[in-house]
Motif scaffolding. Structure first.
Motif, PDB file in Angstrom:
ATOM      1  N   LEU A 226       0.838  -1.205   0.000  1.00 46.84           N
ATOM      2  CA  LEU A 226       0.000   0.000   0.000  1.00 46.84           C
ATOM      3  C   LEU A 226       0.868   1.248   0.000  1.00 46.84           C
ATOM      4  CD1 LEU A 226      -2.630   1.661   0.381  1.00 46.84           C
ATOM      5  CD2 LEU A 226      -2.496   1.100   2.821  1.00 46.84           C
ATOM      6  N   HIS A 227       1.891   1.268   0.835  1.00 44.04           N
ATOM      7  CA  HIS A 227       2.772   2.434   0.921  1.00 44.04           C
ATOM      8  C   HIS A 227       3.542   2.628  -0.383  1.00 44.04           C
ATOM      9  CE1 HIS A 227       2.786   1.748   5.558  1.00 44.04           C
ATOM     10  NE2 HIS A 227       1.636   2.203   5.112  1.00 44.04           N
ATOM     11  N   ALA A 228       3.986   1.533  -0.991  1.00 50.03           N
ATOM     12  CA  ALA A 228       4.696   1.630  -2.269  1.00 50.03           C
ATOM     13  C   ALA A 228       3.766   2.156  -3.360  1.00 50.03           C
ATOM     14  CB  ALA A 228       5.272   0.266  -2.659  1.00 50.03           C
ATOM     15  N   ARG A 229       2.514   1.688  -3.355  1.00 50.83           N
ATOM     16  CA  ARG A 229       1.547   2.159  -4.353  1.00 50.83           C
ATOM     17  C   ARG A 229       1.298   3.652  -4.171  1.00 50.83           C
ATOM     18  NH1 ARG A 229      -1.588  -0.964  -7.753  1.00 50.83           N
ATOM     19  NH2 ARG A 229      -3.166   0.256  -8.783  1.00 50.83           N
ATOM     20  N   PHE A 230       1.163   4.088  -2.932  1.00 52.92           N
ATOM     21  CA  PHE A 230       0.971   5.507  -2.643  1.00 52.92           C
ATOM     22  C   PHE A 230       2.134   6.333  -3.182  1.00 52.92           C
ATOM     23  CE2 PHE A 230       1.636   8.940   0.638  1.00 52.92           C
ATOM     24  CZ  PHE A 230       0.615   9.764   0.219  1.00 52.92           C
ATOM     25  N   SER A 231       3.349   5.901  -2.924  1.00 49.17           N
ATOM     26  CA  SER A 231       4.525   6.627  -3.405  1.00 49.17           C
ATOM     27  C   SER A 231       4.558   6.681  -4.928  1.00 49.17           C
ATOM     28  CB  SER A 231       5.809   5.970  -2.882  1.00 49.17           C
ATOM     29  OG  SER A 231       5.878   6.103  -1.484  1.00 49.17           O
ATOM     30  N   LEU A 232       4.230   5.567  -5.584  1.00 52.87           N
ATOM     31  CA  LEU A 232       4.192   5.537  -7.043  1.00 52.87           C
ATOM     32  C   LEU A 232       3.084   6.447  -7.571  1.00 52.87           C
ATOM     33  CD1 LEU A 232       5.156   4.402  -9.740  1.00 52.87           C
ATOM     34  CD2 LEU A 232       3.674   2.414  -9.345  1.00 52.87           C
TER      35      LEU A 232
ATOM     36  N   ILE B 234      -3.157   8.558 -16.649  1.00 54.81           N
ATOM     37  CA  ILE B 234      -4.496   8.546 -16.039  1.00 54.81           C
ATOM     38  C   ILE B 234      -4.973   7.120 -15.843  1.00 54.81           C
ATOM     39  CG2 ILE B 234      -6.926   9.092 -16.472  1.00 54.81           C
ATOM     40  CD1 ILE B 234      -5.901  11.743 -17.751  1.00 54.81           C
ATOM     41  N   PHE B 235      -4.800   6.283 -16.865  1.00 52.94           N
ATOM     42  CA  PHE B 235      -5.217   4.882 -16.745  1.00 52.94           C
ATOM     43  C   PHE B 235      -4.507   4.204 -15.574  1.00 52.94           C
ATOM     44  CE2 PHE B 235      -4.365   0.415 -17.526  1.00 52.94           C
ATOM     45  CZ  PHE B 235      -5.658  -0.084 -17.560  1.00 52.94           C
ATOM     46  N   LEU B 236      -3.187   4.367 -15.493  1.00 51.48           N
ATOM     47  CA  LEU B 236      -2.428   3.713 -14.425  1.00 51.48           C
ATOM     48  C   LEU B 236      -2.784   4.277 -13.049  1.00 51.48           C
ATOM     49  CD1 LEU B 236       1.027   3.462 -16.195  1.00 51.48           C
ATOM     50  CD2 LEU B 236      -0.477   1.554 -15.562  1.00 51.48           C
ATOM     51  N   ALA B 237      -2.971   5.581 -12.954  1.00 49.40           N
ATOM     52  CA  ALA B 237      -3.296   6.203 -11.670  1.00 49.40           C
ATOM     53  C   ALA B 237      -4.677   5.793 -11.174  1.00 49.40           C
ATOM     54  CB  ALA B 237      -3.205   7.720 -11.774  1.00 49.40           C
ATOM     55  N   ASP B 238      -5.574   5.513 -12.097  1.00 52.29           N
ATOM     56  CA  ASP B 238      -6.951   5.215 -11.711  1.00 52.29           C
ATOM     57  C   ASP B 238      -7.293   3.729 -11.710  1.00 52.29           C
ATOM     58  OD1 ASP B 238      -7.279   7.919 -11.400  1.00 52.29           O
ATOM     59  OD2 ASP B 238      -8.365   8.208 -13.280  1.00 52.29           O
ATOM     60  N   THR B 239      -6.350   2.867 -12.111  1.00 51.48           N
ATOM     61  CA  THR B 239      -6.649   1.442 -12.175  1.00 51.48           C
ATOM     62  C   THR B 239      -6.525   0.780 -10.811  1.00 51.48           C
ATOM     63  OG1 THR B 239      -6.206  -0.601 -13.366  1.00 51.48           O
ATOM     64  CG2 THR B 239      -4.284   0.672 -12.701  1.00 51.48           C
TER      65      THR B 239
ATOM     66  N   ILE C 101       1.309  -2.422 -11.500  1.00 51.42           N
ATOM     67  CA  ILE C 101       1.472  -1.277 -12.396  1.00 51.42           C
ATOM     68  C   ILE C 101       2.902  -0.752 -12.362  1.00 51.42           C
ATOM     69  CG2 ILE C 101      -0.961  -0.610 -12.190  1.00 51.42           C
ATOM     70  CD1 ILE C 101       0.072   1.838 -10.515  1.00 51.42           C
ATOM     71  N   ASP C 102       3.763  -1.346 -11.561  1.00 57.46           N
ATOM     72  CA  ASP C 102       5.114  -0.814 -11.377  1.00 57.46           C
ATOM     73  C   ASP C 102       5.877  -0.687 -12.693  1.00 57.46           C
ATOM     74  OD1 ASP C 102       4.385  -0.916  -8.744  1.00 57.46           O
ATOM     75  OD2 ASP C 102       5.936  -2.314  -8.115  1.00 57.46           O
ATOM     76  N   GLY C 103       5.922  -1.748 -13.487  1.00 50.99           N
ATOM     77  CA  GLY C 103       6.659  -1.720 -14.751  1.00 50.99           C
ATOM     78  C   GLY C 103       6.100  -0.699 -15.728  1.00 50.99           C
ATOM     79  N   PRO C 104       4.788  -0.778 -16.022  1.00 53.85           N
ATOM     80  CA  PRO C 104       4.209   0.213 -16.930  1.00 53.85           C
ATOM     81  C   PRO C 104       4.338   1.651 -16.415  1.00 53.85           C
ATOM     82  CG  PRO C 104       2.718  -1.645 -16.685  1.00 53.85           C
ATOM     83  CD  PRO C 104       3.829  -1.830 -15.685  1.00 53.85           C
TER      84      PRO C 104
ATOM     85  N   LEU D  57       6.538   7.011 -16.909  1.00 53.68           N
ATOM     86  CA  LEU D  57       7.168   8.135 -16.214  1.00 53.68           C
ATOM     87  C   LEU D  57       8.487   8.521 -16.898  1.00 53.68           C
ATOM     88  CD1 LEU D  57       6.440   7.192 -12.496  1.00 53.68           C
ATOM     89  CD2 LEU D  57       5.576   9.210 -13.720  1.00 53.68           C
ATOM     90  N   ALA D  58       9.264   7.538 -17.313  1.00 53.83           N
ATOM     91  CA  ALA D  58      10.516   7.822 -18.022  1.00 53.83           C
ATOM     92  C   ALA D  58      10.239   8.493 -19.370  1.00 53.83           C
ATOM     93  CB  ALA D  58      11.316   6.539 -18.215  1.00 53.83           C
TER      94      ALA D  58
END
Length: 181
Positions: A106-112, A147-152, A157-160, A165-166
């Motif tokens: 959860l914390h990692a997802r929040f940071s991402l 938007i898709f990744l932030a809202d999914t 989702i780490d790789g995508p 982001l890059a």
């Protein structure tokens, strides 16, 4: 005003609404997942993953009204841009309170999500630049992916997210070189 401009402004307002933090739909992630140091506008040092001393059992700040007077100016200055409620929603059915591994996820997802939302904001603001249609199309495609990744609610989702982001960082660097100043 033309209809296209109206649609663009409406879209920008809708995008900005998606960037608004809603602490009532979050479990105090900024007060738990992030670290801070006393010298950064916080009244004490805190390690990432440990709850702030002042986070109550309902995930609200017990000193909110007095935080500045107590040396917590940094709390009022921080804005997760909506990452908190998004991460909370993704993990709402999982036992993050009793399972440290799930809490770390959860914390990692929040940071991402914070990084995705910051890039989302930068790409939204880039809409104000006078750039070629092709560049604007790339900007919009990157924004749509973010938007898709932030809202999914997908778990992985780490790789995508790292990839987009890059790409977005490189794109913004290119815009800085070619956009009129």
């Amino acid at each position: 005003m033309t209809e296209g401009l109206l649609r663009s402004e409406w879209g920008k307002q809708m995008s900005q609404a998606e960037m608004t933090s809603d602490c009532s739909r979050c479990v105090g992630l900024c007060c738990v997942a992030l670290s801070f140091q006393r010298s950064d506008g916080f009244g004490h040092d805190k390690v990432a993953g440990d709850p702030c001393y002042h986070l109550d059992t309902s995930f609200r700040c017990s000193i909110h009204a007095r935080r500045e007077a107590l040396g917590y100016d940094g709390c009022g200055e921080f804005d997760c841009l909506g990452a908190g409620q998004r991460a909370t929603s993704v993990f709402s059915t999982r036992n993050w309170r009793r399972d440290p591994a799930v809490a770390r996820q959860l914390h990692a997802r929040f940071s991402l999500l914070i990084r995705l939302q910051e890039m989302r904001q930068a790409l939204i603001e880039a809409d104000d630049l006078d750039i070629q249609t092709e560049l604007n199309d790339v900007r919009q495609e990157l924004l749509d992916r973010i938007i898709f990744l932030a809202d999914t609610h997908h778990d992985s989702i780490d790789g995508p997210a790292a990839a987009v982001l890059a790409e977005a960082k490189d794109f913004l660097g290119e815009l800085a070189r070619v956009a009129p100043h």
